[in-house]
Design a protein around this motif. Structure first.
Motif, PDB file in Angstrom:
ATOM      1  N   GLU A  55      41.855  47.923  39.511  1.00 26.01           N
ATOM      2  CA  GLU A  55      41.221  48.846  40.339  1.00 26.01           C
ATOM      3  C   GLU A  55      39.735  48.657  40.552  1.00 26.01           C
ATOM      4  O   GLU A  55      38.974  48.408  39.709  1.00 26.01           O
ATOM      5  CB  GLU A  55      41.261  50.326  39.707  1.00 26.01           C
ATOM      6  CG  GLU A  55      42.866  50.821  39.608  1.00 26.01           C
ATOM      7  CD  GLU A  55      43.542  50.800  41.050  1.00 26.01           C
ATOM      8  OE1 GLU A  55      43.030  51.048  41.817  1.00 26.01           O
ATOM      9  OE2 GLU A  55      44.592  50.311  40.925  1.00 26.01           O
ATOM     10  N   ASP A  93      37.286  50.617  41.372  1.00 21.41           N
ATOM     11  CA  ASP A  93      36.412  51.506  41.083  1.00 21.41           C
ATOM     12  C   ASP A  93      35.890  51.147  39.320  1.00 21.41           C
ATOM     13  O   ASP A  93      34.614  51.393  38.915  1.00 21.41           O
ATOM     14  CB  ASP A  93      36.879  52.984  40.891  1.00 21.41           C
ATOM     15  CG  ASP A  93      36.919  53.430  42.446  1.00 21.41           C
ATOM     16  OD1 ASP A  93      36.371  52.956  43.341  1.00 21.41           O
ATOM     17  OD2 ASP A  93      37.514  54.452  42.644  1.00 21.41           O
ATOM     18  N   SER A  94      37.162  50.830  38.590  1.00 20.21           N
ATOM     19  CA  SER A  94      36.738  50.411  37.372  1.00 20.21           C
ATOM     20  C   SER A  94      36.098  49.342  37.142  1.00 20.21           C
ATOM     21  O   SER A  94      35.209  48.925  36.202  1.00 20.21           O
ATOM     22  CB  SER A  94      38.218  50.231  36.461  1.00 20.21           C
ATOM     23  OG  SER A  94      39.000  49.564  37.140  1.00 20.21           O
ATOM     24  N   VAL A 115      31.831  49.031  38.521  1.00 17.72           N
ATOM     25  CA  VAL A 115      30.834  49.872  37.743  1.00 17.72           C
ATOM     26  C   VAL A 115      30.208  49.217  36.554  1.00 17.72           C
ATOM     27  O   VAL A 115      29.355  49.705  35.978  1.00 17.72           O
ATOM     28  CB  VAL A 115      31.398  51.387  37.252  1.00 17.72           C
ATOM     29  CG1 VAL A 115      31.602  52.127  38.493  1.00 17.72           C
ATOM     30  CG2 VAL A 115      32.676  51.103  36.357  1.00 17.72           C
TER      31      VAL A 115
END
Length: 348
Positions: free
Chosen positions: A291, A293-294, A297
């Protein structure tokens, strides 16, 4: 990690008024043009808005090629000024095709202007500038090119291609400052811009720039020019000229080829390759189960400038930045090592 001491940027020496014209001439040589070059004292998106604002009239008919959010913005600015705009929207995050451009030109009547982005950092694609420029020249249509991401990474021969307006920002392949931009303008383009009803008394007015700087001998710039930005621009051009533009172009092309070969070795798929891919950014499709988003970051990922794609069609794209000073084999190896590690963690 040591902190940068920002106080070294305070109290900068003034940039001499006699230095602006030579800087403009150096940019003209970079763009291979004899057209006028002027400065917009802001990031390049402001220069793009100034071009659209200065061109737009209710009499203008434009073909606006949309391959990222920047094309969408440009069309909106033209409409705001009353222009009739036909948006040619490419497949999401993909380059436009010459055939699609030809089809619109054959169907539309009286197109005055074609506007397009050359290289898209948003998705790592490259639009077929040379072929579109050829069609524009054949039909006598004025050509506006956003070359912000492409100058220094791809050849941008303004006069040879017949580009009437080119907008550049030094912050990409030229590895310069982001707070200053430049616009080259042909005589034919000035005929549309420098008119009695042109917008004036505005930072978005190219007619003001012409009347207040070009027509007055290219001395002191109007307003309060930012000295740090101009000193940085001069330093960036010094470095480009010392390396040689052709060497800079080859360095970007070589690094892009290395990046595309390496992502294949990691089991990833390059989003575009060959003549449809930009030399500034390689985008890859993230594998199922990873993913964005993971992944994005993670501190190491942020440090090496692995970022998400931008705009429709880019939701699962990861951008590998090899622009400017990052167009370097050692830097690329470090970036790919971080990517491999992050993917391993995400799949675990």
């Amino acid at each position: 990690m040591s902190r940068f001491d920002a106080t070294v940027l305070l109290d900068p020496p003034a940039f001499p008024a006699s230095g602006y014209a030579p800087l403009a001439d150096r940019i003209a040589r970079l763009l291979e043009t004899r057209n006028d070059v002027l400065f917009v004292q802001a990031e390049a998106v402001v220069a793009l808005e100034a071009v659209a604002t200065s061109l737009a009239t209710p009499a203008l008919k434009a073909l606006n090629i949309v391959t990222s959010p920047y094309g969408t913005l440009f069309g909106g600015w033209l409409r705001r000024g009353g222009a009739t705009v036909t948006d040619l929207v490419a497949e999401p995050a993909r380059p436009v095709t010459v055939e699609a451009v030809e089809a619109v030109l054959d169907a539309a009547e009286g197109i005055d202007v074609i506007a397009l982005v050359h290289a898209e950092s948003a998705s790592g694609i490259l639009n077929p500038l040379e072929a579109i420029a050829k069609r524009a020249k054949e039909r006598g249509i004025l050509l506006v090119v956003d070359a912000v991401a492409s100058v220094g990474g791809h050849p941008v021969a303004v006069d040879a291609l017949g580009i009437d307006i080119a907008v550049i920002g030094p912050q990409k392949a030229l590895a310069g400052p982001a707070g200053i931009s430049a616009v080259s303008v042909s005589k034919r383009a000035w005929a549309l811009i420098d008119r009695p009803d042109a917008p004036v008394n505005s930072v978005l007015s190219l007619a003001d720039q012409k009347r207040d700087w070009l027509d007055k001998g290219r001395g002191a710039l109007p307003g309060t020019p930012p000295p740090l930005e101009f000193h940085a621009l001069k330093a960036a051009l010094d470095r480009i000229e010392a390396e040689g533009l052709e060497t800079v172009l080859r360095r970007h092309a070589r690094t892009a080829a290395q990046a595309r070969a390496a992502v294949s070795d990691l089991g990833l798929t390059a989003f575009e390759a060959g003549e449809r891919a930009s030399n500034l950014v390689t985008t890859v499709v993230l594998p199922e189960g990873v993913e964005p988003d993971s992944l994005l970051v993670l501190e190491e990922v942020i440090r090496v400038e692995l970022t998400a794609g931008v705009g429709p069609g880019s939701e699962r794209l990861l951008r590998i930045n090899h622009t400017g000073r990052r167009a370097d084999e050692k830097t690329l190896r470090e970036t790919l090592a971080v990517l491999a590690k992050a993917l391993g963690q995400a799949r675990a």
